[in-house]
Design a protein around this motif. Structure first.
Motif, mmCIF file in Angstrom:
data_model
loop_
_atom_site.group_PDB
_atom_site.id
_atom_site.type_symbol
_atom_site.label_atom_id
_atom_site.label_comp_id
_atom_site.label_asym_id
_atom_site.label_seq_id
_atom_site.Cartn_x
_atom_site.Cartn_y
_atom_site.Cartn_z
ATOM 1 N N GLY A 22 2.593 15.543 30.453
ATOM 2 C CA GLY A 22 3.015 13.914 30.341
ATOM 3 C C GLY A 22 2.530 13.411 29.039
ATOM 4 N N GLY A 23 1.847 14.235 28.119
ATOM 5 C CA GLY A 23 1.367 13.575 27.068
ATOM 6 C C GLY A 23 2.166 13.412 25.726
ATOM 7 N N THR A 24 1.413 12.649 24.816
ATOM 8 C CA THR A 24 2.357 12.220 23.755
ATOM 9 C C THR A 24 1.911 13.274 22.733
ATOM 10 O OG1 THR A 24 2.771 10.119 24.470
ATOM 11 C CG2 THR A 24 2.822 10.498 22.199
ATOM 12 N N VAL A 25 3.004 13.529 21.814
ATOM 13 C CA VAL A 25 2.624 14.350 20.798
ATOM 14 C C VAL A 25 3.212 13.906 19.526
ATOM 15 C CG1 VAL A 25 2.847 16.686 19.475
ATOM 16 C CG2 VAL A 25 2.854 16.689 21.985
ATOM 17 N N VAL A 27 11.212 12.354 25.497
ATOM 18 C CA VAL A 27 12.160 12.369 24.207
ATOM 19 C C VAL A 27 11.454 12.819 23.108
ATOM 20 C CG1 VAL A 27 11.146 9.972 23.742
ATOM 21 C CG2 VAL A 27 13.083 10.538 22.904
ATOM 22 N N SER A 28 12.010 13.692 22.186
ATOM 23 C CA SER A 28 11.773 14.497 21.343
ATOM 24 C C SER A 28 12.454 13.836 20.084
ATOM 25 C CB SER A 28 12.089 15.810 21.322
ATOM 26 O OG SER A 28 11.618 16.660 20.105
ATOM 27 N N ILE A 29 11.644 13.628 19.127
ATOM 28 C CA ILE A 29 12.031 12.869 17.848
ATOM 29 C C ILE A 29 11.753 14.005 16.645
ATOM 30 C CG2 ILE A 29 11.896 11.008 16.103
ATOM 31 C CD1 ILE A 29 11.339 9.355 18.426
ATOM 32 N N ALA A 30 12.637 14.560 15.912
ATOM 33 C CA ALA A 30 12.441 15.677 14.863
ATOM 34 C C ALA A 30 12.846 15.151 13.747
ATOM 35 C CB ALA A 30 13.051 16.656 15.481
ATOM 36 N N ARG A 31 12.046 15.461 12.641
ATOM 37 C CA ARG A 31 12.498 14.993 11.171
ATOM 38 C C ARG A 31 12.363 16.479 10.451
ATOM 39 N NH1 ARG A 31 10.283 9.832 8.210
ATOM 40 N NH2 ARG A 31 11.662 9.127 9.653
ATOM 41 N N THR A 67 7.807 14.678 16.985
ATOM 42 C CA THR A 67 6.935 13.672 17.973
ATOM 43 C C THR A 67 7.564 13.526 19.349
ATOM 44 O OG1 THR A 67 6.442 12.292 16.003
ATOM 45 C CG2 THR A 67 6.316 11.192 18.356
ATOM 46 N N MET A 68 6.845 13.800 20.457
ATOM 47 C CA MET A 68 7.349 13.866 21.706
ATOM 48 C C MET A 68 6.524 12.894 22.425
ATOM 49 S SD MET A 68 7.903 17.861 22.711
ATOM 50 C CE MET A 68 8.465 17.375 24.481
ATOM 51 N N THR A 69 7.255 12.302 23.308
ATOM 52 C CA THR A 69 6.728 11.224 24.282
ATOM 53 C C THR A 69 7.058 11.153 25.630
ATOM 54 O OG1 THR A 69 5.965 8.771 24.206
ATOM 55 C CG2 THR A 69 8.265 9.285 23.705
ATOM 56 N N ILE A 123 17.154 12.585 17.581
ATOM 57 C CA ILE A 123 16.557 12.162 18.861
ATOM 58 C C ILE A 123 17.025 12.830 19.898
ATOM 59 C CG2 ILE A 123 16.063 10.217 20.456
ATOM 60 C CD1 ILE A 123 15.997 8.544 17.786
ATOM 61 N N VAL A 124 16.231 13.615 20.804
ATOM 62 C CA VAL A 124 16.865 14.239 21.909
ATOM 63 C C VAL A 124 16.146 13.958 23.171
ATOM 64 C CG1 VAL A 124 17.179 16.729 22.889
ATOM 65 C CG2 VAL A 124 17.480 16.135 20.563
ATOM 66 N N CYS A 125 16.874 13.571 24.111
ATOM 67 C CA CYS A 125 16.321 13.345 25.527
ATOM 68 C C CYS A 125 16.437 14.332 26.461
ATOM 69 C CB CYS A 125 16.499 12.125 26.133
ATOM 70 S SG CYS A 125 16.304 10.673 25.300
#
Length: 205
Positions: free
Chosen positions: A97-100, A135-139, A120-122, A46-48
């Motif tokens: 400002g969209g969610t991916v 915030v970017s959540i990477a797996r 996933t980006m929000t 998780i990276v902000c």
């Protein structure tokens, strides 16, 4: 509220307002503490970051996935992780400002190697709902990609071994079974293709 009888209406309102503000601050602090615990314990990286792409937060799983410590990463631009040809994935989303959700892409580790990830980006918003970052959540999906390659290679492997597999048979094979039981020497496959066909046995009678 424990107010003296002589307190006026204004004092009462001020006291109630102070209590409500303190209560809201306490609840907000508790919520932030819960969120921080979730971020710290997450198995995903998780990276902000701010709107200009500056990294502001970095959890322990990000250390494992990308190789940078929090001290090394925070304050750096996000392009330390994102290859130049992939920067539009980040800048476009930050601008809109969209969610991916579950974008399959690649990121760069500290050692320069690339890793397959699902991202996933929000957007991050302030108290007034204005977007202030993301915030970017990477797996890590390296293992899954490897599994897919193994499955795709199965028909060729079966053909090279002279054993054709029906599609339903291939579907029934689990990736774990393939990993634990199947190993093919590419040179052996090439030799099997070049070898002459065995002669047919003579017919009886």
């Amino acid at each position: 509220l424990d107010l003296p009888a002589s307190a006026g209406r204004r004092d009462c309102v001020n006291a109630m307002t102070t209590d409500l503000v303190e209560l809201a601050a306490h609840e907000r602090a508790a919520q932030c503490a819960r969120l921080a615990a979730v971020v710290e314990s997450s198995v995903d990286a998780i990276v902000c970051m701010t709107l200009d792409g500056t990294i502001t937060d970095w959890n322990p799983s990000a250390v494992i996935l990308f190789g940078y410590t929090a001290e090394e990463a925070i304050g750096q631009p996000i392009n330390i992780l994102v290859p130049s040809e992939r920067m539009a994935e980040v800048s476009d989303r930050l601008a809109r400002g969209g969610t991916v959700a579950q974008l399959e892409t690649v990121r760069r580790r500290k050692d320069g190697s690339l890793v397959d990830v699902a991202v996933t980006m929000t957007p991050l918003r302030d108290d007034f709902t204005a977007i202030v970052g993301a915030v970017s959540i990477a797996r890590d999906i390296t293992e899954r990609r490897r599994d897919e390659q193994i499955i795709r290679a199965l028909p060729a492997v079966a053909y090279a071994a002279g054993q054709r597999c029906a599609p339903e048979a291939l579907t029934a094979l689990t990736t774990q079974h393939v990993r634990s039981t199947l190993w093919v020497d590419p040179a052996a496959i090439d030799r099997s293709r070049d070898a002459p066909a065995a002669p047919s046995p003579p017919r009886a009678g």
